[in-house]
Design an enzyme around this catalytic site. Structure first.
Site, PDB file in Angstrom:
ATOM      1  N   SER A   1       0.837  -1.201   0.000  1.00  0.00           N
ATOM      2  CA  SER A   1       0.000   0.000   0.000  1.00  0.00           C
ATOM      3  C   SER A   1       0.869   1.247   0.000  1.00  0.00           C
ATOM      4  O   SER A   1       2.081   1.186   0.223  1.00  0.00           O
ATOM      5  CB  SER A   1      -0.923   0.020   1.225  1.00  0.00           C
ATOM      6  OG  SER A   1      -0.172   0.110   2.421  1.00  0.00           O
TER       7      SER A   1
ATOM      8  N   LEU B   1       3.137   4.445  -0.216  1.00  0.00           N
ATOM      9  CA  LEU B   1       4.412   4.766  -0.864  1.00  0.00           C
ATOM     10  C   LEU B   1       5.085   3.510  -1.410  1.00  0.00           C
ATOM     11  O   LEU B   1       5.681   3.536  -2.489  1.00  0.00           O
ATOM     12  CB  LEU B   1       5.341   5.467   0.124  1.00  0.00           C
ATOM     13  CG  LEU B   1       4.805   6.731   0.810  1.00  0.00           C
ATOM     14  CD1 LEU B   1       5.848   7.289   1.774  1.00  0.00           C
ATOM     15  CD2 LEU B   1       4.398   7.780  -0.209  1.00  0.00           C
TER      16      LEU B   1
ATOM     17  N   VAL C   1       8.632  -6.881   9.639  1.00  0.00           N
ATOM     18  CA  VAL C   1      10.009  -6.401   9.746  1.00  0.00           C
ATOM     19  C   VAL C   1      10.493  -6.326  11.189  1.00  0.00           C
ATOM     20  O   VAL C   1      11.683  -6.109  11.427  1.00  0.00           O
ATOM     21  CB  VAL C   1      10.193  -5.030   9.061  1.00  0.00           C
ATOM     22  CG1 VAL C   1       9.873  -5.122   7.577  1.00  0.00           C
ATOM     23  CG2 VAL C   1       9.362  -3.937   9.740  1.00  0.00           C
TER      24      VAL C   1
ATOM     25  N   CYS D   1       9.836   0.994   3.007  1.00  0.00           N
ATOM     26  CA  CYS D   1       8.663   1.837   3.241  1.00  0.00           C
ATOM     27  C   CYS D   1       7.820   1.361   4.424  1.00  0.00           C
ATOM     28  O   CYS D   1       6.852   2.030   4.780  1.00  0.00           O
ATOM     29  CB  CYS D   1       7.779   1.882   1.998  1.00  0.00           C
ATOM     30  SG  CYS D   1       8.501   2.748   0.592  1.00  0.00           S
TER      31      CYS D   1
ATOM     32  N   SER E   1      10.984  10.849   7.591  1.00  0.00           N
ATOM     33  CA  SER E   1       9.846  11.765   7.618  1.00  0.00           C
ATOM     34  C   SER E   1      10.361  13.132   8.028  1.00  0.00           C
ATOM     35  O   SER E   1      11.376  13.239   8.730  1.00  0.00           O
ATOM     36  CB  SER E   1       8.793  11.290   8.625  1.00  0.00           C
ATOM     37  OG  SER E   1       7.827  12.297   8.875  1.00  0.00           O
TER      38      SER E   1
ATOM     39  N   TYR F   1       7.593   8.437  17.176  1.00  0.00           N
ATOM     40  CA  TYR F   1       7.701   8.443  15.718  1.00  0.00           C
ATOM     41  C   TYR F   1       8.850   9.335  15.268  1.00  0.00           C
ATOM     42  O   TYR F   1       9.648   8.949  14.403  1.00  0.00           O
ATOM     43  CB  TYR F   1       6.383   8.922  15.123  1.00  0.00           C
ATOM     44  CG  TYR F   1       6.299   8.843  13.619  1.00  0.00           C
ATOM     45  CD1 TYR F   1       6.162   7.613  12.973  1.00  0.00           C
ATOM     46  CD2 TYR F   1       6.339   9.994  12.827  1.00  0.00           C
ATOM     47  CE1 TYR F   1       6.070   7.531  11.592  1.00  0.00           C
ATOM     48  CE2 TYR F   1       6.244   9.917  11.449  1.00  0.00           C
ATOM     49  CZ  TYR F   1       6.111   8.690  10.836  1.00  0.00           C
ATOM     50  OH  TYR F   1       6.020   8.612   9.464  1.00  0.00           O
TER      51      TYR F   1
ATOM     52  N   PHE G   1       1.725  13.348   3.068  1.00  0.00           N
ATOM     53  CA  PHE G   1       1.355  12.624   1.851  1.00  0.00           C
ATOM     54  C   PHE G   1      -0.030  11.993   1.989  1.00  0.00           C
ATOM     55  O   PHE G   1      -0.453  11.617   3.089  1.00  0.00           O
ATOM     56  CB  PHE G   1       2.389  11.534   1.540  1.00  0.00           C
ATOM     57  CG  PHE G   1       3.511  12.020   0.674  1.00  0.00           C
ATOM     58  CD1 PHE G   1       3.677  11.522  -0.615  1.00  0.00           C
ATOM     59  CD2 PHE G   1       4.393  12.978   1.130  1.00  0.00           C
ATOM     60  CE1 PHE G   1       4.708  11.976  -1.427  1.00  0.00           C
ATOM     61  CE2 PHE G   1       5.424  13.437   0.334  1.00  0.00           C
ATOM     62  CZ  PHE G   1       5.581  12.931  -0.959  1.00  0.00           C
TER      63      PHE G   1
ATOM     64  N   THR H   1      -1.702   9.110   1.854  1.00  0.00           N
ATOM     65  CA  THR H   1      -1.457   7.672   1.941  1.00  0.00           C
ATOM     66  C   THR H   1      -2.582   7.035   2.754  1.00  0.00           C
ATOM     67  O   THR H   1      -3.438   7.738   3.294  1.00  0.00           O
ATOM     68  CB  THR H   1      -0.111   7.384   2.631  1.00  0.00           C
ATOM     69  OG1 THR H   1      -0.186   7.832   3.998  1.00  0.00           O
ATOM     70  CG2 THR H   1       1.036   8.109   1.921  1.00  0.00           C
TER      71      THR H   1
END
Length: 262
Positions: free
Chosen positions: A16, A18, A59, A85, A155, A168, A201, A203
């Site tokens: 999905s 990016l 991951v 990503c 980011s 984050y 973005f 997304t």
């Protein structure tokens, strides 16, 4: 690096946003692409639709990543390209330490959320870099002289994290910080590493946002006054891969926005 049928690529978070856009761009350039994604509900369908190989990968788990690389290489051969990503935030926004709105009690940040966000974004990215680079080192150089190219996703929050974004922002700042070191570590092996810092973005993370919210976010961007598009990320990722002198760079892709504290 000349992209084409002789180039295999792995895109994490490829089902999905990016990742999907980048996988599609690589496939359009003729590459053989494997999607690493933990969403087994949509991943196989996306892979079938765009002509990729789906590998169910988390991951944050070393065994899962190792199995993913083995499956991708069995299907497509040793990858020369890795685009990271996969990522996101665990838990909602929280201040480092806050006061409860109900009773004024002091509320520390939940450390398990902090650790999980770093594991997903920062450690997960590094885990995939290590796995891909080890495989790339077994390949001969291309005509451009490089064995492989790695593109990471950080980011603008890694440079201008907002209130409540501590985990984050920390994770994305870590990705920015590793870029040059990875490029230097792998320079003798002719493997390049660069990082993209997306702004706001459009997304799946914003999929549930109301149209007026998206419009307000887009209006914050100096120019163009809109949200970024996934294909714009993909175009920069492919340029980083193709250009043999592009190495060790952290590049903002944000329409000149600079995030305010709130």
């Amino acid at each position: 690096m000349q992209l084409g049928p002789d180039i295999a690529a792995v895109v994490t978070g490829g089902a999905s946003g990016l990742g999907r856009a980048t996988a599609q761009a690589l496939i359009a350039a003729g590459c053989r692409v494997a999607l690493f994604d933990r969403n087994a509900d949509i991943g196989p369908g996306v892979a079938a639709e765009i002509g990729a190989t789906f590998c169910h990968v988390d991951v944050t788990d070393q065994g899962s990543v190792d199995a993913g690389f083995a499956a991708a290489r069995a299907a497509n051969g040793q990858e020369r390209v890795l685009v990271n990503c996969a990522g996101g935030s665990v838990g909602g926004p929280n201040k480092t330490v806050a006061r409860s709105k109900e009773d004024g009690a002091i509320v520390p940040y939940p450390i398990d959320h902090y650790r999980a966000t770093l594991e997903l974004n920062l450690v997960g990215t590094f885990r995939c870099i290590v796995g891909a680079a080890a495989g790339m080192m077994t390949l001969p150089p291309t005509a451009d002289g490089d064995r492989g190219a790695i593109v990471n996703t950080a980011s603008v929050a890694g440079e201008e994290g907002q209130v409540g974004q501590i985990s984050y922002a920390s994770a994305k700042a870590g990705i920015i910080g590793m870029t040059l070191v990875v490029a230097r570590d792998l320079a003798a092996e002719a493997i390049r590493c660069n990082t993209i810092l997306p702004g706001i973005f459009d997304t799946p993370l914003l999929a549930r946002a109301k149209p007026q919210v998206k419009a307000a976010l887009g209006a914050m961007v100096p120019f163009p006054k809109r949200l970024g598009r996934a294909d714009e990320y993909a175009r920069l990722a492919l340029e980083m891969i193709r250009n043999p002198y592009f190495n060790g760079e952290d590049v903002r892709l944000d329409g000149a926005i600079r995030m305010q504290p709130r």
